[in-house]
Design an enzyme around this catalytic site. Structure first.
Site, mmCIF file in Angstrom:
data_model
loop_
_atom_site.group_PDB
_atom_site.id
_atom_site.type_symbol
_atom_site.label_atom_id
_atom_site.label_comp_id
_atom_site.label_asym_id
_atom_site.label_seq_id
_atom_site.Cartn_x
_atom_site.Cartn_y
_atom_site.Cartn_z
ATOM 1 N N ASP A 172 -58.057 90.450 -8.604
ATOM 2 C CA ASP A 172 -58.787 89.439 -9.378
ATOM 3 C C ASP A 172 -59.911 90.096 -10.179
ATOM 4 O O ASP A 172 -60.281 91.261 -9.947
ATOM 5 C CB ASP A 172 -59.356 88.403 -8.399
ATOM 6 C CG ASP A 172 -59.519 87.025 -9.020
ATOM 7 O OD1 ASP A 172 -59.543 86.916 -10.267
ATOM 8 O OD2 ASP A 172 -59.641 86.052 -8.251
ATOM 9 N N ASP A 204 -56.144 78.829 -12.741
ATOM 10 C CA ASP A 204 -56.661 78.191 -11.526
ATOM 11 C C ASP A 204 -56.376 76.701 -11.541
ATOM 12 O O ASP A 204 -56.532 76.024 -10.523
ATOM 13 C CB ASP A 204 -58.178 78.409 -11.413
ATOM 14 C CG ASP A 204 -58.503 79.763 -10.802
ATOM 15 O OD1 ASP A 204 -57.597 80.395 -10.233
ATOM 16 O OD2 ASP A 204 -59.668 80.189 -10.896
HETATM 17 C C1 GLA Z 1 -60.432 83.235 -8.774
HETATM 18 C C2 GLA Z 1 -58.933 83.109 -8.646
HETATM 19 C C3 GLA Z 1 -58.608 82.098 -7.587
HETATM 20 C C4 GLA Z 1 -59.218 82.521 -6.275
HETATM 21 C C5 GLA Z 1 -60.713 82.709 -6.428
HETATM 22 C C6 GLA Z 1 -61.319 83.304 -5.178
HETATM 23 O O1 GLA Z 1 -60.995 82.074 -9.284
HETATM 24 O O2 GLA Z 1 -58.358 82.767 -9.866
HETATM 25 O O3 GLA Z 1 -57.223 81.946 -7.459
HETATM 26 O O4 GLA Z 1 -58.611 83.725 -5.871
HETATM 27 O O5 GLA Z 1 -61.027 83.554 -7.530
HETATM 28 O O6 GLA Z 1 -62.679 83.479 -5.273
#
Ligand code: GLA
Length: 716
Positions: free
Chosen positions: A458, A529
């Site tokens: 990420d 997300d």
């Molecule tokens: C980002 C990712 C999510 C999750 C969060 C965790 O927003 O896109 O899917 O993994 O971080 O903090």
């Protein structure tokens, strides 16, 4: 079959791909001038183009209007420069001199290196082209080299990978995506403005707000017809693509890494290699363009192209930061029962990371949550027959962490500026070799010691105060924008090489870093997300313009959706996820027995069709919601034997007649059988009149139909 040919007499090159050709030649000043990009032509025809439509010298205000392979700064050129340098004595104009070229043919395609230099200064410029036998995509990049001498460093103010020029048309339209966090890849098509239109990211990632590709058409293309040109950049940092339209209605674009104002210092003996900027021409409309991009990504970009992706479960929406061994074991057991093949524990497992305020950078298991480390959980997940995946965010640090307390100078910063926090975190300066080495070491250890099969990598904020104080002046400090990305690539490449079974998901707060550069070293990406199935139809439509379903992560999550608050029936949510790489992400403990049974059945069904969804050919049968409110997508296997159709209708229709959806690319001489109902249809009628859709009349109706081609049409 793709080839590259050369005519020495007129110094003309022709790149021929299965359905297109591309030609250019050197003019009397050695400038590489563009001639043709479009329908297949012979080398002779391309040369004739230059003879019958010679470029005319304009008056003293007109300037040079000849399209060039890479527009440079200098002489009477006044358009946007794709290559801009400043030599040590302050000279900025560049003058081309031809050095030579090499064409190399191999079993997969052909490459051309056009070797040029500046007429006076020690700068070598190589324009690289590559074509693959099975694709109309042309890959281009640039290599600059300071060839020595005592002239001091050369400042590279702009080094685009390629310029792309289009034939004259009465009008032009540009297609691209805009977006935001949780609203990525919203497709737009607008008339090309006279002047310069800049698409860019200044954020250090390719970004949610714009994705590094554009399409161009003469305003007359539609999904299945018309000439379409496109270009996509394989780069995961900041970038710039400029589309320009001049008073002669000439349209072209130039693009590459870096954004305005970022420069690079090239010292004697050094090289600068730019990322691939790939271009595509098709006469078959936006659909054919997307299918050509998908095939290109599957065959020439992804590290494991034809390997289907497993159904994964991700803990994020279920637990947030509240992860611990007992809870994860419980989730894993539930997930395994639903047919999940890969269990991914998301954020919250390490350091003091119990919220987004602390712990990033401290990559050891939280001792309260995982007293015996991660191994027992990993073993249990493996025992349940699933792969074990883990969330990491290597490029980041919370100020409240041991890492930051030890190395406050490891983050991007300027000495006399505030350090802007976003999501309570700072960006580690991955351009620093010591930071990159630290990241590689802990990642390698984590994967080795815990038997990790999958990493979700990420990157949850953009750059700010992008400084590296010890590196002082301009070009030197600016290189962190590029070196950061290169080191991220290098770490991932090395991890992959050392752990051949490791698979990686690219993520940046959802779809903030989706591009061909990331795709070259990941197996799938986290699309957004936003897991609301209705919003996803639009996001996935934009995503599919360039990127294939094989990489498009899509979870089925809780209803109401945590981000939008919308309630959507499980069947519709499943069907949306099943049109990409299906995954689950909900609070399974709160799902009813009936819901769990239903989702298990959909997962099983997905496994039957996933080869066709992930690796087949994807046809967008509608825009989002344009056919009586229906959105429909078709996938057909390479051999034509299996066709999968998804149709979604979010709102109750006005009319009462059952909807029909005309399909594409079926054999009109073959008969097809609906695998579930057993009904049979003539291919010709399915194409001409359409498949009758079994859509309920309530809101959020959806259907999944699988058609088997009954026999080889040749035998009928
Ligand atoms: C980002 C990712 C999510 C999750 C969060 C965790 O927003 O896109 O899917 O993994 O971080 O903090």
């Amino acid at each position: 079959m793709s080839t590259i040919s050369f005519s020495p007499e007129h110094r003309t090159w022709l790149l021929s791909t299965p359905h297109a050709s591309y030609g250019f030649q050197l003019d009397a000043t050695d400038a590489p001038c563009h001639l043709h990009w479009g329908a297949p032509l012979t080398l002779g025809q391309v040369e004739e183009l230059a003879r019958i439509y010679p470029a005319k010298r304009l008056d003293s205000f007109g300037g040079r209007r000849v399209p060039e392979e890479l527009a440079v700064d200098g002489a009477d050129r006044f358009g946007v420069a794709g290559l801009q340098v400043r030599f040590a004595d302050g000279t900025r104009a560049l003058e081309w001199a031809y050095v030579g070229h090499e064409i190399v043919e191999d079993e997969h395609g052909a490459s051309l290196a056009l070797r040029m230099r500046d007429r006076h200064y020690p700068l070598a410029i190589a324009l690289h082209y590559r074509v693959h036998h099975d694709s109309d995509v042309i890959e281009r990049h640039l290599v600059l080299e300071h060839t020595g001498g005592d002239g001091g460093p050369i400042e590279v103010l702009r080094a685009d990978s390629a310029g792309w020029s289009l034939p004259e048309r009465a009008d032009y339209r540009v297609g691209h995506t805009v977006g935001d966090w949780a609203a990525e890849t919203q497709l737009k098509r607008n008339q090309v403005a006279w002047g310069e239109t800049v698409f860019t990211s200044r954020r250090g990632i390719s970004s949610h707000s714009a994705n590094p590709w554009v399409t161009l058409d003469a305003g007359d293309a539609d999904e299945e017809h018309g000439q379409v040109w496109g270009a996509a950049l394989a780069w995961s940092g900041d970038w710039r693509i400029t589309v320009q339209r001049d008073t002669d209605n000439r349209v072209g674009l130039t693009g590459g890494f870096g954004h305005d104002g970022v420069s690079w210092r090239l010292n004697p003996g050094e090289q600068l290699t730019t990322p691939v900027f790939a271009g595509l021409y098709t006469a078959g409309g936006f659909g054919a363009a997307s299918r050509a991009w998908h095939a290109y990504v599957l065959d020439h970009v992804l590290p494991h192209p034809r390997e289907p992706r497993p159904v994964l479960y991700n803990s994020w929406e279920a637990t947030g930061f509240a992860v611990d061994e007992a809870g994860q074991r419980k989730l894993a057991a539930q997930a395994a029962q639903l047919g999940v093949e890969l269990f991914v524990m998301d954020d919250g497992w390490f350091g003091t990371r119990t919220s987004d305020t602390a712990g990033l950078g401290d990559w050891w298991p939280n001792p309260d949550r995982f007293p015996a480390g991660l191994r027992p959980l990993a073993d249990e997940v493996h025992r349940l027959g699933m792969g074990f995946g883990l969330w990491v965010e290597p490029e980041m640090v919370n100020p409240d962490s041991e890492l930051y307390r030890r190395h406050p100078d490891w983050i991007l910063h300027f000495e006399n500026r505030e350090r802007t926090l976003l999501r309570q975190q700072s960006v580690l300066n991955f351009a620093r070799p010591d930071v990159a080495q630290w990241a590689h070491e802990w990642l390698d250890r984590l994967v080795t010691e815990n038997g990790i099969d999958f990493l979700k990598w990420d990157m949850n904020r953009t750059f700010s105060e992008a400084g590296w104080p010890q590196h002082g002046t301009d070009g030197e400090a600016d290189r962190l924008w590029i070196d950061h990305v290169r080191n991220v690539y290098a770490i991932i490449d090395r991890l992959r090489a050392d752990h051949p079974n490791l698979r990686i998901e690219g993520c940046s707060g959802g779809g903030g870093r989706i591009d061909l550069g990331m795709m070259a070293r990941t197996d799938q990406v986290w699309t957004s997300d936003n897991t609301d199935a209705l919003d996803r139809l639009t996001i996935q439509h934009g995503f599919s313009q360039i990127y294939p379903a094989r990489v498009m992560g899509a979870w089925v999550t809780d209803s109401p959706n945590p981000i939008t608050g919308r309630s959507i029936p499980l069947r519709f949510r499943c069907h949306v996820a099943m049109s990409g790489v299906m995954a689950l992400g909900g609070t399974l403990s709160e799902w009813s027995a009936q819901e769990l049974e239903q989702v298990a059945a959909e997962v099983a069904r997905y496994k039957e069709i996933r080869a066709t969804v992930q690796l087949g050919t994807r046809y967008r049968l509608t825009e989002v919601g344009d056919a009586g409110g229906i959105t429909a997508v078709q996938y057909t296997s390479a051999d034509g034997a299996e066709t999968v159709l998804f149709a979604w209708r979010p709102s109750r229709p006005i009319g009462r007649q059952p909807a029909k959806m005309p399909l594409l690319a079926l054999d009109p001489r073959a008969r097809y059988r609906d695998r579930e109902s057993g009904r049979e249809y003539e291919g010709a009628l399915l194409t001409e009149y359409g498949l009758p859709l079994e859509l309920a009349t309530h809101d959020y109706a959806s259907t999944l139909t699988v058609l088997d081609r009954l026999e080889d049409p040749a035998e009928r």
